[in-house]
Design a protein around this motif. Structure first.
Motif, PDB file in Angstrom:
ATOM      1  N   ARG A  62      11.552   5.461   8.474  1.00 33.12           N
ATOM      2  CA  ARG A  62      10.891   6.728   8.124  1.00 33.12           C
ATOM      3  C   ARG A  62      11.087   7.073   6.653  1.00 33.12           C
ATOM      4  N   GLU A  63      12.241   6.705   6.093  1.00 33.48           N
ATOM      5  CA  GLU A  63      12.480   6.947   4.670  1.00 33.48           C
ATOM      6  C   GLU A  63      11.506   6.166   3.801  1.00 33.48           C
ATOM      7  N   ARG A  64      10.904   5.131   4.371  1.00 28.61           N
ATOM      8  CA  ARG A  64       9.931   4.314   3.650  1.00 28.61           C
ATOM      9  C   ARG A  64       8.495   4.676   4.046  1.00 28.61           C
ATOM     10  N   ALA A  65       8.358   5.887   4.567  1.00 27.22           N
ATOM     11  CA  ALA A  65       7.030   6.438   4.900  1.00 27.22           C
ATOM     12  C   ALA A  65       6.344   5.652   6.007  1.00 27.22           C
ATOM     13  N   ILE A  66       7.117   5.247   7.013  1.00 24.82           N
ATOM     14  CA  ILE A  66       6.564   4.661   8.231  1.00 24.82           C
ATOM     15  C   ILE A  66       6.896   5.618   9.375  1.00 24.82           C
ATOM     16  N   ASP A  67       5.887   6.176   9.983  1.00 25.86           N
ATOM     17  CA  ASP A  67       6.054   7.178  11.042  1.00 25.86           C
ATOM     18  C   ASP A  67       6.400   6.469  12.352  1.00 25.86           C
ATOM     19  N   VAL A  68       7.695   6.285  12.606  1.00 28.22           N
ATOM     20  CA  VAL A  68       8.159   5.590  13.804  1.00 28.22           C
ATOM     21  C   VAL A  68       8.340   6.606  14.930  1.00 28.22           C
ATOM     22  N   ARG A  69       7.670   6.379  16.032  1.00 29.33           N
ATOM     23  CA  ARG A  69       7.748   7.282  17.180  1.00 29.33           C
ATOM     24  C   ARG A  69       8.471   6.571  18.324  1.00 29.33           C
ATOM     25  N   MET A  70       9.744   6.936  18.484  1.00 21.77           N
ATOM     26  CA  MET A  70      10.601   6.262  19.448  1.00 21.77           C
ATOM     27  C   MET A  70      10.405   6.805  20.857  1.00 21.77           C
ATOM     28  N   ARG A  71      10.783   5.959  21.832  1.00 22.86           N
ATOM     29  CA  ARG A  71      10.663   6.306  23.251  1.00 22.86           C
ATOM     30  C   ARG A  71       9.241   6.756  23.574  1.00 22.86           C
ATOM     31  N   THR A  72       8.295   6.078  22.929  1.00 25.88           N
ATOM     32  CA  THR A  72       6.877   6.374  23.124  1.00 25.88           C
ATOM     33  C   THR A  72       6.164   5.061  23.414  1.00 25.88           C
ATOM     34  N   GLU A  73       5.523   4.996  24.559  1.00 19.93           N
ATOM     35  CA  GLU A  73       4.885   3.764  25.002  1.00 19.93           C
ATOM     36  C   GLU A  73       3.373   3.872  24.902  1.00 19.93           C
ATOM     37  N   VAL A  74       2.763   2.865  24.306  1.00 20.57           N
ATOM     38  CA  VAL A  74       1.302   2.797  24.295  1.00 20.57           C
ATOM     39  C   VAL A  74       0.847   2.256  25.645  1.00 20.57           C
ATOM     40  N   VAL A  75      -0.009   3.011  26.307  1.00 20.05           N
ATOM     41  CA  VAL A  75      -0.438   2.651  27.664  1.00 20.05           C
ATOM     42  C   VAL A  75      -1.898   2.215  27.727  1.00 20.05           C
ATOM     43  N   GLU A  76      -2.633   2.354  26.632  1.00 23.63           N
ATOM     44  CA  GLU A  76      -4.031   1.920  26.632  1.00 23.63           C
ATOM     45  C   GLU A  76      -4.512   1.678  25.209  1.00 23.63           C
ATOM     46  N   LYS A 127       0.837  -1.202   0.000  1.00 19.71           N
ATOM     47  CA  LYS A 127       0.000   0.000   0.000  1.00 19.71           C
ATOM     48  C   LYS A 127       0.872   1.253   0.000  1.00 19.71           C
ATOM     49  N   LYS A 128       0.593   2.155  -0.898  1.00 19.28           N
ATOM     50  CA  LYS A 128       1.337   3.417  -0.978  1.00 19.28           C
ATOM     51  C   LYS A 128       0.918   4.350   0.158  1.00 19.28           C
ATOM     52  N   PRO A 129       1.764   5.343   0.475  1.00 21.47           N
ATOM     53  CA  PRO A 129       1.430   6.264   1.570  1.00 21.47           C
ATOM     54  C   PRO A 129       0.070   6.931   1.420  1.00 21.47           C
ATOM     55  N   GLY A 130      -0.350   7.215   0.202  1.00 18.50           N
ATOM     56  CA  GLY A 130      -1.655   7.839   0.009  1.00 18.50           C
ATOM     57  C   GLY A 130      -2.809   6.903   0.298  1.00 18.50           C
ATOM     58  N   GLU A 131      -2.532   5.589   0.305  1.00 20.84           N
ATOM     59  CA  GLU A 131      -3.568   4.597   0.577  1.00 20.84           C
ATOM     60  C   GLU A 131      -3.571   4.144   2.041  1.00 20.84           C
ATOM     61  N   LEU A 132      -2.381   4.129   2.641  1.00 17.14           N
ATOM     62  CA  LEU A 132      -2.258   3.621   4.004  1.00 17.14           C
ATOM     63  C   LEU A 132      -1.216   4.440   4.768  1.00 17.14           C
ATOM     64  N   GLU A 133      -1.655   5.100   5.816  1.00 22.87           N
ATOM     65  CA  GLU A 133      -0.741   5.777   6.735  1.00 22.87           C
ATOM     66  C   GLU A 133      -0.318   4.764   7.804  1.00 22.87           C
ATOM     67  N   ILE A 134       0.972   4.724   8.109  1.00 27.55           N
ATOM     68  CA  ILE A 134       1.479   3.765   9.097  1.00 27.55           C
ATOM     69  C   ILE A 134       2.182   4.522  10.216  1.00 27.55           C
ATOM     70  N   VAL A 135       1.702   4.288  11.442  1.00 26.07           N
ATOM     71  CA  VAL A 135       2.309   4.880  12.641  1.00 26.07           C
ATOM     72  C   VAL A 135       2.755   3.732  13.547  1.00 26.07           C
TER      73      VAL A 135
END
Length: 461
Positions: free
Chosen positions: A71-85, A25-33
């Motif tokens: 990130r160069e491959r259009a994946i928004d990686v958020r480091m040192r960030t923990e999902v808590v819920e 899926k291209k970035p315009g079709e699928l946003e990845i976080v």
């Protein structure tokens, strides 16, 4: 209209899923976080003992793809960030920036849970003292290396004798430490039957490692400086300048449990063949993979928790394909694993004797000794092969191998046979490669299969 894929966990399963979805899926079709609470993405935790031991020189050699590369491959990686819920009803996750403490909600159309496993850390006095180390992440490995560099003493105690324990014993031995392994089981490597574990015990003792079996650790003793100085059992103390925990792991599923998602008897998330999380709460929008899930054992038909990078990467590929609009399944495993301690290779696949009994299977068990090459060829090394077969049908149930160079990867033949549900008699006809530098005329696995055939026939099959 673009959809959003949220991934919790930035290592093997999570980033494999994100990368495969991005291919489809291209970035315009699928946003990845993707959220990762640590400092690194896509790294090899399995390689940490070899980095600590000096076989791998640089930490970054264990990193397959950095956050920047993702990130160069259009994946928004958020480091040192923990999902808590996870709010499955509203399809959103709450994350916390570990530096600032700031929290925010992120909506998703599709969610991947790849939270991995957590090392077992028993609630013992002194367990959190300086000088006591687990080895789950690259940060853990760096912390251990820092301790080894600063510590003047050369005594190390490893608690636990599974894969991590024996690999860390080797690493510390390479670093010039006097190594003691304290193990609560009858023999090291409880993934083997005790008679095969005994071979590992004898070999490790021969390497200069002190093995203490059938021993329960009761506390970590500390010195006046607060640092670990010894490991205590009910009746003994083992001096230690550094302590390494190799007790094992459990699925990290607290987040999923709190969201009401289903877990199995081993604590791992339950998924279908496409790695989609089961149940109405997931509502078809949540997938999970890696060390946080349970997988189907193709031999016993039961679910198991197996923490291995090979499975995690395959899970990620399957998830990414399905999230990205394709189709893929993960049918299950046969429980193959290899390890080593110095020059001793240790391998297993399929069921142990106690697994077969627990599954209600009647079986025969045979053990043979052979060599890795033709006996007359230089470098031929001894190996022991144990094989289990179903009593009446002759179906292969499991294989264990302990030996020197050339032993470990032979287990792959048995892994294929298990997957194909072959009988030991069918195995004896396998056309395996032969030349004196590589194998005897009868490969050790086939020698074991022949002996198993005889045992099955004697058992009334």
């Amino acid at each position: 209209m673009s959809e959003r894929l949220v991934v919790i966990g930035g290592d093997a399963a999570g980033m494999s899923a994100a990368s495969q979805a991005r291919r489809l899926k291209k970035p315009g079709e699928l946003e990845i976080v993707a959220f990762e609470r640590g400092h690194f993405t896509s790294f090899s935790a399995c390689g940490i003992p070899y980095w600590v031991g000096g076989d791998v020189e640089e930490r970054d050699d264990l990193i397959a793809r950095s956050p920047e590369a993702h990130r160069e491959r259009a994946i928004d990686v958020r480091m040192r960030t923990e999902v808590v819920e996870i709010d499955a009803r509203e399809r959103r996750v709450r994350s916390r920036d570990l530096a600032s403490g700031a929290e925010e909600w992120t909506a998703y159309d599709k969610l991947v849970i790849a939270t991995g496993a957590r090392p077992l850390r028993p609630d013992l006095p002194g367990i959190d003292a300086p000088g006591v180390h687990g080895v789950q992440t690259l940060d853990d490995g760096q912390a251990l290396l820092d301790t080894l560099t600063k510590t003047k003493g050369r005594r190390a105690v490893v608690i636990g004798a599974g894969y991590i324990g024996v690999e860390m014993a080797e690493a510390l031995l390479h670093r010039g430490y006097e190594v003691t392994v304290v193990n609560r089981a009858q023999e090291p490597m409880s993934t083997l039957d005790p008679d095969m574990g005994r071979l590992v015990h004898e070999a490790m003792t021969g390497m200069g490692i002190t093995m203490v079996n059938d021993a329960e650790v009761t506390k970590i003793l500390t010195g006046e400086d607060g640092r670990a100085r010894a490991v205590a059992t009910d009746d003994r103390e083992f001096p230690a300048d550094v302590v390494v925990l190799g007790i094992g792991v459990r699925p990290e599923t607290a987040l999923a449990r709190d969201a009401g998602l289903p877990v199995g008897e081993h604590g791992g998330l339950l998924t279908d063949l496409g790695m989609r999380v089961r149940g109405p709460v997931a509502d078809g929008a949540i997938w999970a993979g890696g060390d946080c899930v349970e997988v189907l054992d193709l031999v016993s038909g039961r679910h198991r928790h197996i923490a291995l990078g090979t499975h995690a990467n395959k899970h990620g590929q399957v998830i990414g394909s399905n999230v990205g609009g394709g189709y893929a399944t993960f049918p299950g495993v046969v429980g193959t694993a290899v390890s080593k301690v110095c020059d001793l290779e240790i391998a297993r696949t399929g069921l142990r004797e106690k697994d077969a009994r627990a599954a209600g299977l009647q079986y025969v068990a045979v053990t043979i000794e052979s060599t890795s090459r033709a006996g007359y060829y230089p470098g031929a090394a001894l190996m022991t092969v144990k094989m289990l077969a179903e009593r009446r049908t002759g179906r292969l149930l499991g294989t264990q191998i302990v030996g020197r160079e050339g032993a470990g990867k032979r287990v792959d033949v048995a892994a294929v046979a298990l997957t194909a549900r072959m009988t030991v008699e069918q195995m004896t006809a396998l056309d395996l490669g032969y030349a004196p530098p590589f194998s005897p005329v009868w490969d050790p696995v086939l020698v074991a299969a022949r002996k198993a055939v005889t045992a099955v026939r004697a058992g009334g099959a």
